[in-house]
Design a protein around this motif. Structure first.
Motif, PDB file in Angstrom:
ATOM      1  N   VAL A   1       0.952 -12.907   7.233  1.00 23.88           N
ATOM      2  CA  VAL A   1       0.473 -11.739   6.477  1.00 23.88           C
ATOM      3  C   VAL A   1       1.347 -10.540   6.831  1.00 23.88           C
ATOM      4  O   VAL A   1       1.589 -10.264   8.008  1.00 23.88           O
ATOM      5  CB  VAL A   1      -1.000 -11.419   6.827  1.00 23.88           C
ATOM      6  N   SER A   2       1.853  -9.862   5.816  1.00 25.79           N
ATOM      7  CA  SER A   2       2.571  -8.626   6.108  1.00 25.79           C
ATOM      8  C   SER A   2       2.043  -7.489   5.254  1.00 25.79           C
ATOM      9  O   SER A   2       1.475  -7.709   4.183  1.00 25.79           O
ATOM     10  CB  SER A   2       4.078  -8.809   5.938  1.00 25.79           C
ATOM     11  N   VAL A   3       2.218  -6.288   5.773  1.00 23.34           N
ATOM     12  CA  VAL A   3       1.780  -5.077   5.076  1.00 23.34           C
ATOM     13  C   VAL A   3       3.006  -4.194   4.898  1.00 23.34           C
ATOM     14  O   VAL A   3       3.684  -3.863   5.864  1.00 23.34           O
ATOM     15  CB  VAL A   3       0.697  -4.334   5.891  1.00 23.34           C
ATOM     16  N   VAL A   4       3.283  -3.847   3.646  1.00 22.42           N
ATOM     17  CA  VAL A   4       4.390  -2.940   3.344  1.00 22.42           C
ATOM     18  C   VAL A   4       3.776  -1.630   2.883  1.00 22.42           C
ATOM     19  O   VAL A   4       2.935  -1.613   1.970  1.00 22.42           O
ATOM     20  CB  VAL A   4       5.298  -3.534   2.243  1.00 22.42           C
ATOM     21  N   VAL A   5       4.151  -0.544   3.513  1.00 27.72           N
ATOM     22  CA  VAL A   5       3.500   0.740   3.237  1.00 27.72           C
ATOM     23  C   VAL A   5       4.560   1.835   3.167  1.00 27.72           C
ATOM     24  O   VAL A   5       5.593   1.758   3.826  1.00 27.72           O
ATOM     25  CB  VAL A   5       2.420   0.987   4.327  1.00 27.72           C
ATOM     26  N   ALA A   6       4.292   2.855   2.334  1.00 31.01           N
ATOM     27  CA  ALA A   6       5.267   3.948   2.218  1.00 31.01           C
ATOM     28  C   ALA A   6       5.206   4.848   3.456  1.00 31.01           C
ATOM     29  O   ALA A   6       6.241   5.221   4.002  1.00 31.01           O
ATOM     30  CB  ALA A   6       5.002   4.757   0.946  1.00 31.01           C
ATOM     31  N   GLN A   7       3.999   5.207   3.869  1.00 34.71           N
ATOM     32  CA  GLN A   7       3.867   6.050   5.066  1.00 34.71           C
ATOM     33  C   GLN A   7       2.581   5.755   5.804  1.00 34.71           C
ATOM     34  O   GLN A   7       1.575   5.393   5.178  1.00 34.71           O
ATOM     35  CB  GLN A   7       3.884   7.541   4.677  1.00 34.71           C
ATOM     36  N   VAL A   8       2.634   5.924   7.135  1.00 36.41           N
ATOM     37  CA  VAL A   8       1.429   5.798   7.958  1.00 36.41           C
ATOM     38  C   VAL A   8       0.983   7.215   8.310  1.00 36.41           C
ATOM     39  O   VAL A   8       1.756   8.001   8.861  1.00 36.41           O
ATOM     40  CB  VAL A   8       1.703   4.985   9.239  1.00 36.41           C
ATOM     41  N   ASP A   9      -0.262   7.544   7.948  1.00 34.68           N
ATOM     42  CA  ASP A   9      -0.770   8.898   8.170  1.00 34.68           C
ATOM     43  C   ASP A   9      -1.380   9.044   9.561  1.00 34.68           C
ATOM     44  O   ASP A   9      -1.332   8.122  10.373  1.00 34.68           O
ATOM     45  CB  ASP A   9      -1.770   9.255   7.073  1.00 34.68           C
ATOM     46  N   GLU A  10      -1.993  10.248   9.757  1.00 32.04           N
ATOM     47  CA  GLU A  10      -2.451  10.603  11.101  1.00 32.04           C
ATOM     48  C   GLU A  10      -3.723   9.864  11.522  1.00 32.04           C
ATOM     49  O   GLU A  10      -3.819   9.307  12.598  1.00 32.04           O
ATOM     50  CB  GLU A  10      -2.688  12.112  11.074  1.00 32.04           C
ATOM     51  N   LYS A  11      -4.728   9.878  10.627  1.00 36.37           N
ATOM     52  CA  LYS A  11      -6.035   9.330  11.049  1.00 36.37           C
ATOM     53  C   LYS A  11      -6.965   9.167   9.849  1.00 36.37           C
ATOM     54  O   LYS A  11      -6.644   9.596   8.732  1.00 36.37           O
ATOM     55  CB  LYS A  11      -6.708  10.290  12.037  1.00 36.37           C
TER      56      LYS A  11
ATOM     57  N   CYS B   1       0.859  -1.194   0.000  1.00 40.11           N
ATOM     58  CA  CYS B   1       0.000   0.000   0.000  1.00 40.11           C
ATOM     59  C   CYS B   1       0.892   1.241   0.000  1.00 40.11           C
ATOM     60  O   CYS B   1       2.033   1.193   0.453  1.00 40.11           O
ATOM     61  CB  CYS B   1      -0.875   0.044   1.250  1.00 40.11           C
ATOM     62  N   LEU B   2       0.331   2.340  -0.475  1.00 40.83           N
ATOM     63  CA  LEU B   2       1.105   3.588  -0.433  1.00 40.83           C
ATOM     64  C   LEU B   2       0.921   4.259   0.930  1.00 40.83           C
ATOM     65  O   LEU B   2       1.882   4.526   1.626  1.00 40.83           O
ATOM     66  CB  LEU B   2       0.661   4.535  -1.557  1.00 40.83           C
ATOM     67  N   LEU B   3      -0.323   4.547   1.283  1.00 36.33           N
ATOM     68  CA  LEU B   3      -0.600   5.203   2.563  1.00 36.33           C
ATOM     69  C   LEU B   3      -1.520   4.333   3.403  1.00 36.33           C
ATOM     70  O   LEU B   3      -2.390   3.642   2.868  1.00 36.33           O
ATOM     71  CB  LEU B   3      -1.295   6.553   2.343  1.00 36.33           C
ATOM     72  N   ALA B   4      -1.331   4.424   4.723  1.00 37.22           N
ATOM     73  CA  ALA B   4      -2.212   3.679   5.632  1.00 37.22           C
ATOM     74  C   ALA B   4      -2.647   4.592   6.763  1.00 37.22           C
ATOM     75  O   ALA B   4      -1.896   5.475   7.190  1.00 37.22           O
ATOM     76  CB  ALA B   4      -1.472   2.472   6.198  1.00 37.22           C
ATOM     77  N   ALA B   5      -3.870   4.366   7.241  1.00 36.20           N
ATOM     78  CA  ALA B   5      -4.345   5.035   8.460  1.00 36.20           C
ATOM     79  C   ALA B   5      -4.103   4.082   9.624  1.00 36.20           C
ATOM     80  O   ALA B   5      -4.259   2.864   9.461  1.00 36.20           O
ATOM     81  CB  ALA B   5      -5.833   5.331   8.336  1.00 36.20           C
ATOM     82  N   PRO B   6      -3.757   4.607  10.797  1.00 37.96           N
ATOM     83  CA  PRO B   6      -3.548   3.722  11.958  1.00 37.96           C
ATOM     84  C   PRO B   6      -4.763   2.839  12.226  1.00 37.96           C
ATOM     85  O   PRO B   6      -4.624   1.667  12.588  1.00 37.96           O
ATOM     86  CB  PRO B   6      -3.312   4.702  13.124  1.00 37.96           C
ATOM     87  N   GLU B   7      -5.978   3.396  11.999  1.00 34.47           N
ATOM     88  CA  GLU B   7      -7.203   2.620  12.245  1.00 34.47           C
ATOM     89  C   GLU B   7      -7.271   1.393  11.333  1.00 34.47           C
ATOM     90  O   GLU B   7      -7.709   0.324  11.737  1.00 34.47           O
ATOM     91  CB  GLU B   7      -8.449   3.489  11.983  1.00 34.47           C
ATOM     92  N   GLY B   8      -6.838   1.574  10.077  1.00 38.54           N
ATOM     93  CA  GLY B   8      -6.861   0.470   9.115  1.00 38.54           C
ATOM     94  C   GLY B   8      -5.850  -0.606   9.479  1.00 38.54           C
ATOM     95  O   GLY B   8      -6.131  -1.810   9.379  1.00 38.54           O
ATOM     96  N   ILE B   9      -4.684  -0.160   9.919  1.00 41.99           N
ATOM     97  CA  ILE B   9      -3.647  -1.127  10.319  1.00 41.99           C
ATOM     98  C   ILE B   9      -4.155  -1.952  11.508  1.00 41.99           C
ATOM     99  O   ILE B   9      -4.028  -3.176  11.534  1.00 41.99           O
ATOM    100  CB  ILE B   9      -2.338  -0.395  10.676  1.00 41.99           C
ATOM    101  N   ASP B  10      -4.773  -1.240  12.493  1.00 38.51           N
ATOM    102  CA  ASP B  10      -5.298  -1.959  13.669  1.00 38.51           C
ATOM    103  C   ASP B  10      -6.363  -2.967  13.262  1.00 38.51           C
ATOM    104  O   ASP B  10      -6.415  -4.076  13.781  1.00 38.51           O
ATOM    105  CB  ASP B  10      -5.915  -0.964  14.667  1.00 38.51           C
ATOM    106  N   HIS B  11      -7.226  -2.549  12.305  1.00 37.19           N
ATOM    107  CA  HIS B  11      -8.300  -3.445  11.860  1.00 37.19           C
ATOM    108  C   HIS B  11      -7.710  -4.723  11.252  1.00 37.19           C
ATOM    109  O   HIS B  11      -8.130  -5.831  11.587  1.00 37.19           O
ATOM    110  CB  HIS B  11      -9.181  -2.708  10.852  1.00 37.19           C
TER     111      HIS B  11
END
Ligand code: URA
Length: 211
Positions: free
Chosen positions: A179-189, A158-168
């Motif tokens: 399962v792993s998630v590779v992301v460019a940046q984790v945003d605020e919300k 993924c390019l961007l992730a929200a903390p809520e999505g990662i937690d989900h």
């Protein structure tokens, strides 16, 4: 679930230009493609390989090749399509499946509208590609899909992730599978309508224009 944030100055630079609302579709598409190539390098660290013999002009030696069965790349339609070329450029032997998921804009839940995946994914390594990990609803649905068909390890790019999505994703998948998630940046919300903040807006619209 393992999270890997692919921190690199080039990645940060390209994400900044993607976020800019003045960046038009042709540049946006190009940048997504470049970013995916950088992320794919990280995401394929655990790609399965096997030894092979190679004959150089001088001798025969042992080399490495991507193992069979070939990895399966699955763009989540529509925005995931913008990441496909970058992935297949790095793994040209990969096969490609398609999964069409969209959000119900009221409930924010994922609905399947297209599915072209092999029925049997036993032993397959699967790369799910989707630029925005927002609520995580579509990604969890896609992960469940491929795990049910026998996939053994799943890497989400993924390019961007929200903390809520990662937690989900973390809560839904737990340690059930590799399962792993590779992301460019984790945003605020996430905002109240499920957009990532600061984000980049609607990735599909910015890639392809509003349809
Ligand atoms: N999907 C997008 O394209 N953008 C967001 O911010 C969230 C979901």
């Amino acid at each position: 679930m393992q999270l890997h944030v692919a921190d690199h100055p080039l990645i940060r630079h390209k994400v900044t230009v993607l976020r800019d609302k003045e960046t038009k579709s042709p540049t946006f598409r190009l940048l997504v493609d470049e970013l995916v190539t950088l992320l794919a390098y990280e995401a394929t660290r655990q790609v399965r390989v096997e030894e092979c013999e190679v004959e150089t002009p001088l001798t025969v030696t042992t080399g490495t090749k991507i193992a069979d069965p070939a990895p399966l790349i699955v763009p989540i339609l529509r925005a995931g399509l913008g990441m496909l070329d970058g992935m297949t450029r790095l793994i040209p032997s990969a096969e490609v499946g398609f999964l069409g998921l969209k959000r119900d804009e009221e409930t924010l839940e994922a609905i399947t509208y297209a599915n072209r995946l092999p029925d049997d994914l036993t032993g397959r390594q699967v790369f799910l590609i989707d630029p925005m990990l927002a609520t995580g609803g579509s990604l969890v649905m896609a992960i469940e899909y491929v795990l049910q068909r026998g996939a053994t390890d799943v890497t989400c790019v993924c390019l961007l992730a929200a903390p809520e999505g990662i937690d989900h994703v973390r809560e839904a998948i737990g340690d059930r599978a590799d399962v792993s998630v590779v992301v460019a940046q984790v945003d605020e919300k996430l905002n109240e309508v499920g957009y990532i903040v600061p984000g980049l807006g609607d990735a599909g619209d910015r890639l392809y224009g509003i349809v």
